[in-house]
Design a protein around this motif. Structure first.
Motif, PDB file in Angstrom:
ATOM      1  N   ALA A 229      46.752  42.071  41.836  1.00 57.15           N
ATOM      2  CA  ALA A 229      47.897  41.564  42.348  1.00 57.15           C
ATOM      3  C   ALA A 229      48.056  39.804  42.338  1.00 57.15           C
ATOM      4  O   ALA A 229      48.734  38.979  42.121  1.00 57.15           O
ATOM      5  CB  ALA A 229      48.794  42.114  43.432  1.00 57.15           C
ATOM      6  N   VAL A 230      46.701  39.366  42.772  1.00 60.95           N
ATOM      7  CA  VAL A 230      46.643  38.006  43.096  1.00 60.95           C
ATOM      8  C   VAL A 230      45.788  37.532  42.081  1.00 60.95           C
ATOM      9  O   VAL A 230      44.984  36.389  42.341  1.00 60.95           O
ATOM     10  CB  VAL A 230      45.879  37.658  44.424  1.00 60.95           C
ATOM     11  CG1 VAL A 230      47.028  37.902  45.532  1.00 60.95           C
ATOM     12  CG2 VAL A 230      44.859  38.319  44.909  1.00 60.95           C
ATOM     13  N   GLY A 231      45.247  38.031  40.765  1.00 61.17           N
ATOM     14  CA  GLY A 231      44.861  37.462  39.775  1.00 61.17           C
ATOM     15  C   GLY A 231      43.156  38.069  39.809  1.00 61.17           C
ATOM     16  O   GLY A 231      42.578  37.378  38.821  1.00 61.17           O
ATOM     17  N   SER A 232      42.769  38.800  40.637  1.00 63.39           N
ATOM     18  CA  SER A 232      41.368  38.808  40.778  1.00 63.39           C
ATOM     19  C   SER A 232      40.770  39.913  39.593  1.00 63.39           C
ATOM     20  O   SER A 232      41.541  40.785  39.092  1.00 63.39           O
ATOM     21  CB  SER A 232      40.793  39.751  42.078  1.00 63.39           C
ATOM     22  OG  SER A 232      41.092  38.745  43.121  1.00 63.39           O
ATOM     23  N   THR A 233      39.679  39.196  39.079  1.00 66.66           N
ATOM     24  CA  THR A 233      38.927  40.243  37.972  1.00 66.66           C
ATOM     25  C   THR A 233      38.259  41.567  38.689  1.00 66.66           C
ATOM     26  O   THR A 233      38.165  41.728  40.087  1.00 66.66           O
ATOM     27  CB  THR A 233      37.923  39.397  37.278  1.00 66.66           C
ATOM     28  OG1 THR A 233      36.765  39.171  38.172  1.00 66.66           O
ATOM     29  CG2 THR A 233      38.418  38.262  36.777  1.00 66.66           C
ATOM     30  N   ALA A 237      37.375  41.511  42.558  1.00 67.99           N
ATOM     31  CA  ALA A 237      37.861  42.504  43.524  1.00 67.99           C
ATOM     32  C   ALA A 237      36.431  43.410  44.117  1.00 67.99           C
ATOM     33  O   ALA A 237      36.766  43.569  45.347  1.00 67.99           O
ATOM     34  CB  ALA A 237      38.480  43.629  42.632  1.00 67.99           C
ATOM     35  N   ALA A 238      35.539  43.710  43.265  1.00 71.21           N
ATOM     36  CA  ALA A 238      34.518  44.403  43.622  1.00 71.21           C
ATOM     37  C   ALA A 238      33.523  43.646  44.700  1.00 71.21           C
ATOM     38  O   ALA A 238      33.165  44.229  45.986  1.00 71.21           O
ATOM     39  CB  ALA A 238      33.347  44.716  42.680  1.00 71.21           C
ATOM     40  N   GLU A 239      33.509  42.316  44.498  1.00 70.27           N
ATOM     41  CA  GLU A 239      32.750  41.482  45.630  1.00 70.27           C
ATOM     42  C   GLU A 239      33.664  41.413  47.080  1.00 70.27           C
ATOM     43  O   GLU A 239      33.167  41.771  48.223  1.00 70.27           O
ATOM     44  CB  GLU A 239      32.772  40.014  45.188  1.00 70.27           C
ATOM     45  CG  GLU A 239      32.002  39.096  46.243  1.00 70.27           C
ATOM     46  CD  GLU A 239      31.616  37.780  45.634  1.00 70.27           C
ATOM     47  OE1 GLU A 239      31.154  36.881  46.416  1.00 70.27           O
ATOM     48  OE2 GLU A 239      32.133  37.606  44.335  1.00 70.27           O
TER      49      GLU A 239
END
Length: 278
Positions: A229-233, A237-239
Motif C-alpha cells: 500500500a505504501v509502494g514497497s516492492t 516488503a520481504a526485508e
C-alpha cells in the motif's frame, strides 16, 4: 496498562533475558526521565540489596551517565578503581557488591531512552559474547518503544476532530505498515496482540461502515498488503517483514485471489474498502 508501566515491563523482561543469555548474576536498568538529562534505575534482577533502586544517574556521571552522554556501550572491569568513569555512585555500587559492570544504551531515533546494565561481583573482563547479548537485549527494548511510539502517534492522528486527510492519511498508512512489521518482531505476545489490535482500529477508522472482511485473509497477508500500500516492492516488503521475497509473492497472490483483485494495486484498494487497511 499505562505507558510508563508498559515500558518498565519491557525493561524488566530484557534484564531477565540478559541474565539468562549470559549467566550474569545481576542486571538492572531504567529509562531517561522526561525532560531531565538523567535515567532512573527502576528495574533490578538478581540484586541482593535495594542500594541501586530508584537511583538517578545524571548524564556524564558514572558508567551509565557516560553511556547516556556517548550513546554507546561501555564497560569497566573494577568499577570503584576505574579511571574511565567518575565515581558519584560508588557507594551504591559497593553496597550491592558489584565489580565488573557493563552498560548499553537504549537508543530510539538517535536519542538515548534508557540504559541496561549487567554486572559481576568479581573483577574480571566481560567478553564480547556478554556485550553482544546486552546489546541484543537493548535492541529488544528499542523495538518495543518504537512500536509503542508509532501506536500512540497513529491513535493521536485518528482522534483529531477533523481526522487526517490527503497527505496526512498517507503518513498514517506508512506508519501503519511500519507498526505491523514491528509487531511481528516483538517477542512479548501480549504487546504484539495490543499493537495488532491498534492496527485493526486504525484500519476501521477510515471507513467504519466498511463491509465485512473477506473470509480467510491472514495476518501475514495483511502485513504484505500494508507494505504494498505504501509502494514497497516484494523485495523491500520481504526485508521489512523478515520474509523471503518468494514468500511475500505467495502471500500477495493469495490475498489478491481472496479479494478478487487482478493487480497488487487493486488488492490494496479492495482491502481499504473492506476495512483491512487504513
Amino acid at each position: 496498562m499505562a505507558a510508563d508501566a508498559a515500558e518498565a515491563v519491557e525493561v524488566r523482561g530484557a534484564l531477565v533475558r540478559l541474565r539468562r543469555a549470559t549467566g550474569l548474576p545481576v542486571a538492572f536498568g531504567g529509562l531517561v526521565e522526561s525532560g531531565r538529562p538523567q535515567i532512573r534505575i527502576s528495574e533490578l534482577s538478581g540484586n541482593a540489596t535495594r542500594a541501586l533502586s530508584a537511583l538517578a544517574v545524571v548524564s556524564g556521571n558514572g558508567l551509565g551517565g557516560k553511556v547516556v552522554a556517548l550513546a554507546r556501550p561501555c564497560a569497566v572491569t573494577d568499577y570503584s578503581a576505574s579511571r574511565q568513569i567518575s565515581h558519584e555512585y560508588d557507594a551504591a555500587v559497593a553496597t550491592e557488591g558489584l565489580k565488573s559492570v557493563l552498560a548499553v544504551p537504549v537508543v530510539v531515533r538517535r536519542r538515548v531512552r534508557g540504559v541496561l546494565y549487567g554486572a559481576l561481583r568479581t573483577a574480571q573482563p566481560l567478553g564480547d559474547r556478554t556485550l553482544s547479548a546486552a546489546v541484543e537485549a537493548a535492541r529488544d527494548v528499542e523495538q518495543a518503544l518504537v512500536a509503542r511510539d508509532e501506536a500512540r502517534a497513529l491513535l493521536t492522528a485518528v482522534r483529531e476532530p477533523a481526522g487526517p486527510s490527503g497527505a496526512a492519511w498517507e503518513q498514517v498508512r506508512e506508519a501503519h505498515g511500519t507498526l505491523r512489521a514491528l509487531a511481528q518482531r516483538v517477542e512479548d505476545p501480549a504487546l504484539r496482540a495490543e499493537l495488532l489490535e491498534v492496527c485493526g482500529r486504525l484500519a476501521g477508522a477510515v471507513s467504519p461502515s466498511s463491509p465485512a472482511r473477506p473470509a480467510g485473509i491472514s495476518p501475514r497477508e495483511v502485513d504484505v498488503l500494508s507494505c504494498v500500500a505504501v509502494g514497497s516492492t516484494n523485495a523491500v516488503a520481504a526485508e521489512r517483514l523478515g520474509l523471503r521475497p518468494e514468500t511475500v509473492k505467495a502471500y500477495l497472490r493469495s490475498a489478491m485471489r481472496k479479494l478478487g483483485a487482478r493487480t497488487r494495486w487493486e488488492a490494496v484498494v479492495a482491502a481499504r474498502r473492506a476495512g483491512i487497511l487504513p
